[in-house]
Design an enzyme around this catalytic site. Structure first.
Site, PDB file in Angstrom:
ATOM      1  N   ASN A  94     -61.122  92.970  -0.410  1.00  0.00           N
ATOM      2  CA  ASN A  94     -59.777  93.456  -0.103  1.00  0.00           C
ATOM      3  C   ASN A  94     -59.642  94.863  -0.684  1.00  0.00           C
ATOM      4  O   ASN A  94     -59.431  95.038  -1.880  1.00  0.00           O
ATOM      5  CB  ASN A  94     -58.768  92.491  -0.736  1.00  0.00           C
TER       6      ASN A  94
ATOM      7  N   ARG B 123     -60.138  91.965   4.299  1.00  0.00           N
ATOM      8  CA  ARG B 123     -58.705  91.886   4.587  1.00  0.00           C
ATOM      9  C   ARG B 123     -58.245  93.235   5.136  1.00  0.00           C
ATOM     10  O   ARG B 123     -58.460  94.273   4.514  1.00  0.00           O
ATOM     11  CB  ARG B 123     -57.925  91.573   3.325  1.00  0.00           C
TER      12      ARG B 123
ATOM     13  N   HIS C 215     -48.387  89.931   6.129  1.00  0.00           N
ATOM     14  CA  HIS C 215     -48.619  88.709   5.346  1.00  0.00           C
ATOM     15  C   HIS C 215     -49.051  87.534   6.239  1.00  0.00           C
ATOM     16  O   HIS C 215     -48.868  86.373   5.875  1.00  0.00           O
ATOM     17  CB  HIS C 215     -47.348  88.242   4.586  1.00  0.00           C
TER      18      HIS C 215
ATOM     19  N   HIS D  34     -42.650  84.128   2.132  1.00  0.00           N
ATOM     20  CA  HIS D  34     -43.605  84.763   1.216  1.00  0.00           C
ATOM     21  C   HIS D  34     -42.800  85.781   0.413  1.00  0.00           C
ATOM     22  O   HIS D  34     -42.437  86.838   0.926  1.00  0.00           O
ATOM     23  CB  HIS D  34     -44.726  85.428   2.039  1.00  0.00           C
TER      24      HIS D  34
ATOM     25  N   GLY E  47     -43.863  92.526  -2.142  1.00  0.00           N
ATOM     26  CA  GLY E  47     -43.452  92.653  -0.744  1.00  0.00           C
ATOM     27  C   GLY E  47     -43.092  91.253  -0.281  1.00  0.00           C
ATOM     28  O   GLY E  47     -43.724  90.288  -0.712  1.00  0.00           O
TER      29      GLY E  47
ATOM     30  N   ARG F   8     -38.592  98.075  -2.036  1.00  0.00           N
ATOM     31  CA  ARG F   8     -38.303  98.442  -0.633  1.00  0.00           C
ATOM     32  C   ARG F   8     -36.913  97.943  -0.260  1.00  0.00           C
ATOM     33  O   ARG F   8     -36.520  96.841  -0.660  1.00  0.00           O
ATOM     34  CB  ARG F   8     -39.328  97.789   0.297  1.00  0.00           C
TER      35      ARG F   8
ATOM     36  N   ASP G 208     -39.756  94.435 -10.831  1.00  0.00           N
ATOM     37  CA  ASP G 208     -40.369  93.156 -11.191  1.00  0.00           C
ATOM     38  C   ASP G 208     -39.294  92.090 -11.396  1.00  0.00           C
ATOM     39  O   ASP G 208     -38.395  92.266 -12.226  1.00  0.00           O
ATOM     40  CB  ASP G 208     -41.183  93.354 -12.488  1.00  0.00           C
ATOM     41  N   MET G 209     -39.396  91.000 -10.645  1.00  0.00           N
ATOM     42  CA  MET G 209     -38.355  89.978 -10.693  1.00  0.00           C
ATOM     43  C   MET G 209     -38.210  89.353 -12.076  1.00  0.00           C
ATOM     44  O   MET G 209     -37.114  88.952 -12.477  1.00  0.00           O
ATOM     45  CB  MET G 209     -38.638  88.910  -9.619  1.00  0.00           C
ATOM     46  N   ARG G 210     -39.307  89.289 -12.848  1.00  0.00           N
ATOM     47  CA  ARG G 210     -39.196  88.697 -14.197  1.00  0.00           C
ATOM     48  C   ARG G 210     -38.231  89.503 -15.064  1.00  0.00           C
ATOM     49  O   ARG G 210     -37.403  88.937 -15.784  1.00  0.00           O
ATOM     50  CB  ARG G 210     -40.578  88.640 -14.872  1.00  0.00           C
TER      51      ARG G 210
ATOM     52  N   ILE H  32     -42.851  85.495  -6.501  1.00  0.00           N
ATOM     53  CA  ILE H  32     -41.482  85.042  -6.758  1.00  0.00           C
ATOM     54  C   ILE H  32     -41.276  83.630  -6.196  1.00  0.00           C
ATOM     55  O   ILE H  32     -40.722  82.753  -6.874  1.00  0.00           O
ATOM     56  CB  ILE H  32     -40.463  86.026  -6.126  1.00  0.00           C
ATOM     57  N   GLY H  33     -41.720  83.431  -4.968  1.00  0.00           N
ATOM     58  CA  GLY H  33     -41.525  82.132  -4.309  1.00  0.00           C
ATOM     59  C   GLY H  33     -42.149  80.987  -5.082  1.00  0.00           C
ATOM     60  O   GLY H  33     -41.598  79.881  -5.163  1.00  0.00           O
TER      61      GLY H  33
ATOM     62  N   GLU I 183     -54.738  83.708   0.184  1.00  0.00           N
ATOM     63  CA  GLU I 183     -55.167  84.547   1.308  1.00  0.00           C
ATOM     64  C   GLU I 183     -56.685  84.708   1.321  1.00  0.00           C
ATOM     65  O   GLU I 183     -57.296  84.747   2.389  1.00  0.00           O
ATOM     66  CB  GLU I 183     -54.485  85.917   1.216  1.00  0.00           C
TER      67      GLU I 183
HETATM   68  P1  AMP Z   1     -46.917  89.077  -5.761  1.00  0.00           P
HETATM   69  O1  AMP Z   1     -46.677  90.350  -5.003  1.00  0.00           O
HETATM   70  O2  AMP Z   1     -47.071  87.874  -4.895  1.00  0.00           O
HETATM   71  O3  AMP Z   1     -47.986  89.194  -6.800  1.00  0.00           O
HETATM   72  O4  AMP Z   1     -45.564  88.796  -6.606  1.00  0.00           O
HETATM   73  C1  AMP Z   1     -45.122  89.676  -7.596  1.00  0.00           C
HETATM   74  C2  AMP Z   1     -43.679  89.328  -7.943  1.00  0.00           C
HETATM   75  O5  AMP Z   1     -43.615  87.985  -8.450  1.00  0.00           O
HETATM   76  C3  AMP Z   1     -43.082  90.220  -9.020  1.00  0.00           C
HETATM   77  O6  AMP Z   1     -41.759  90.596  -8.677  1.00  0.00           O
HETATM   78  C4  AMP Z   1     -43.037  89.299 -10.226  1.00  0.00           C
HETATM   79  O7  AMP Z   1     -41.990  89.633 -11.092  1.00  0.00           O
HETATM   80  C5  AMP Z   1     -42.745  87.971  -9.558  1.00  0.00           C
HETATM   81  N1  AMP Z   1     -43.014  86.874 -10.475  1.00  0.00           N
HETATM   82  C6  AMP Z   1     -44.190  86.446 -10.967  1.00  0.00           C
HETATM   83  N2  AMP Z   1     -43.986  85.442 -11.859  1.00  0.00           N
HETATM   84  C7  AMP Z   1     -42.641  85.240 -11.927  1.00  0.00           C
HETATM   85  C8  AMP Z   1     -41.772  84.362 -12.660  1.00  0.00           C
HETATM   86  N3  AMP Z   1     -42.265  83.472 -13.501  1.00  0.00           N
HETATM   87  N4  AMP Z   1     -40.445  84.446 -12.448  1.00  0.00           N
HETATM   88  C9  AMP Z   1     -39.919  85.350 -11.608  1.00  0.00           C
HETATM   89  N5  AMP Z   1     -40.670  86.199 -10.882  1.00  0.00           N
HETATM   90  C10 AMP Z   1     -42.012  86.159 -11.042  1.00  0.00           C
END
Ligand code: AMP
Length: 402
Positions: free
Chosen positions: A7, A91, A180, A208, A212, A241, A285-287, A334-335, A387
């Site tokens: 990838n 990919r 995706h 997803h 993104g 975004r 970052d959602m965390r 996030i999901g 993936e």
């Molecule tokens: P990805 O692009 O699939 O790697 O997802 C990245 C996103 O997942 C980022 O916004 C992270 O903050 C979020 N993420 C990962 N772990 C957690 C968690 N435990 N709680 C909330 N968001 C998370």
């Protein structure tokens, strides 16, 4: 049979080596910050500790060279000879209107990919370099291109067209492509397996949600709509975004802000400075956002609620166009990992037969699982995406003509 999945991002090369009989990962890793003064090489073999090195890697060719040499390293390597690799799966983010399914690499295919440079300038040149590097380092080993856009090729024209003058579709190939796809495909297949039915008997909404994010409406195994569009900017609000906005905002902003007359500056605004980070002013970052919400930060709360609301709207729309759904699947960073995002999205959707079991949703687990109540008509599921495995399976299928 061993399959190497590669990838190549704009400044990184990720890889996974699979043993396909048991579909197990043998080795995996990433070279990051390619072209910067210091690049990083993190890798791991099954059952071994992760290794991390700072390296000097100026381009994708050098990164692939480093990876292949390491895989074949006499003492710690995972393969003795390159002939052990049956096929390499690449990919590819955007297949444009040239590629509707996975293809074996040939000169003609490479020429076709070059034509996608303008449509996905961030990703495609890196993909192309990766293909050349693999050809050099693994001579004679076939390569397959697996496209993120391919799974969405079943979307009907009335859903993929934009209501712009038709000429732009013909001349500039402006249409919805969707992204995706490999992830939506993988989790919908897993969902069907968990429900004990074939995909062609199920209507599934896949969400997803990562840095993104995109959703797909999958009717009897075929995508009939997806939230991302001509580029991965359209759709729900994301980390950085903006997702869907009134397109008339763009010329208005250009008139009001001279610096935005530069298309690149506009791209940065919409793709890198918007979404969670744009609203909260804190982070993409959602965390970080979830923590800030807990600490009472109002803008973080607004960003969190906007993102959840935009996902909820797509779920409701897809429920409508599918005329009902058997399952709603959450996947990606996030999901898979944020109970509070999932809970907010699924709140007050009981009219659609979507009822979440809050206790199950809060259980910390990395496993595939159901998080809906017994009575929920729509099964809510969390399925970690994979993936790389999907690309490995697809590469094997193309090679063996299965
Ligand atoms: P990805 O692009 O699939 O790697 O997802 C990245 C996103 O997942 C980022 O916004 C992270 O903050 C979020 N993420 C990962 N772990 C957690 C968690 N435990 N709680 C909330 N968001 C998370």
């Amino acid at each position: 049979m061993k399959v190497l999945v590669v990838n190549c991002g704009s400044s990184s090369v990720k890889y996974t080596l699979f043993e396909m009989e048991a579909e197990k990962r043998i080795a995996w890793g990433i070279v990051e910050c390619i072209g910067l003064p210091e690049a990083y090489y993190n890798r791991q073999s099954a059952g071994a500790e992760e290794k991390k090195d700072s390296v000097k890697v100026t381009n994708h060719m050098a990164a692939v060279e480093l990876i292949i040499k390491d895989l074949m390293d006499g003492e710690t390597g995972n393969i003795k000879s390159i002939d052990e690799i049956a096929i390499v799966g690449h990919r590819i983010v955007h297949g444009g209107d040239k590629f509707s399914k996975s293809v074996l690499v040939s000169e003609e295919v490479k020429d076709g990919l070059k034509k996608c440079f303008t449509i996905a300038p961030l990703h495609t040149p890196g993909h192309y370099e990766g293909i050349l590097a693999v050809e050099k380092m693994l001579p004679g080993i076939p390569s397959v291109l697996v496209f993120d856009t391919a799974f969405h090729q079943t979307i009907p024209d009335y859903a993929y067209m934009y209501a712009l003058p038709y000429d732009y579709y013909e001349k500039d190939h402006i249409r919805k492509y969707g992204f995706h796809g490999t992830s939506h495909n993988y989790v919908s297949q897993r969902a069907a397996a968990m429900l004990g039915k074939p995909t062609n008997e199920l209507k599934i909404i896949t969400a997803h949600l990562g840095n993104g994010s995109s959703l797909a409406a999958i009717e009897y195994g075929k995508v009939i709509d997806t939230s991302m569009g001509f580029t991965p900017l359209q759709g729900v609000m994301m980390g950085s975004r903006c997702g869907d906005i009134d397109s008339a905002i763009i010329p208005y902003l250009i008139n009001a802000n001279k610096e935005l007359a530069d298309p690149e500056a506009l791209n940065v605004l919409l793709n890198k400075k918007s979404g969670l980070v744009g609203i909260s002013g804190l982070s993409a970052d959602m965390r970080t956002i979830v923590k800030a919400v807990a600490a009472g930060n109002k803008k973080a709360k607004l960003a969190f609620e906007m993102l959840c609301y935009s996902v909820k709207k797509y779920i409701s729309t897809y429920f409508g166009i599918l005329n009902g759904a058997d399952a709603l699947v959450f996947t990606a960073g996030i999901g898979e990992n944020s109970p509070s995002v999932r809970e907010h999205i699924c709140r007050n959707l009981s009219a659609l037969g979507i009822e979440m079991d809050i206790d199950k949703n809060n259980e910390p687990s990395g496993a595939e699982r159901f998080v809906s109540t017994e009575n929920s008509k729509v099964k809510i599921m969390i399925i970690p995406t994979n993936e790389e495995l999907m690309i490995a399976r697809e590469s094997k299928r193309v090679l063996t003509n299965e």
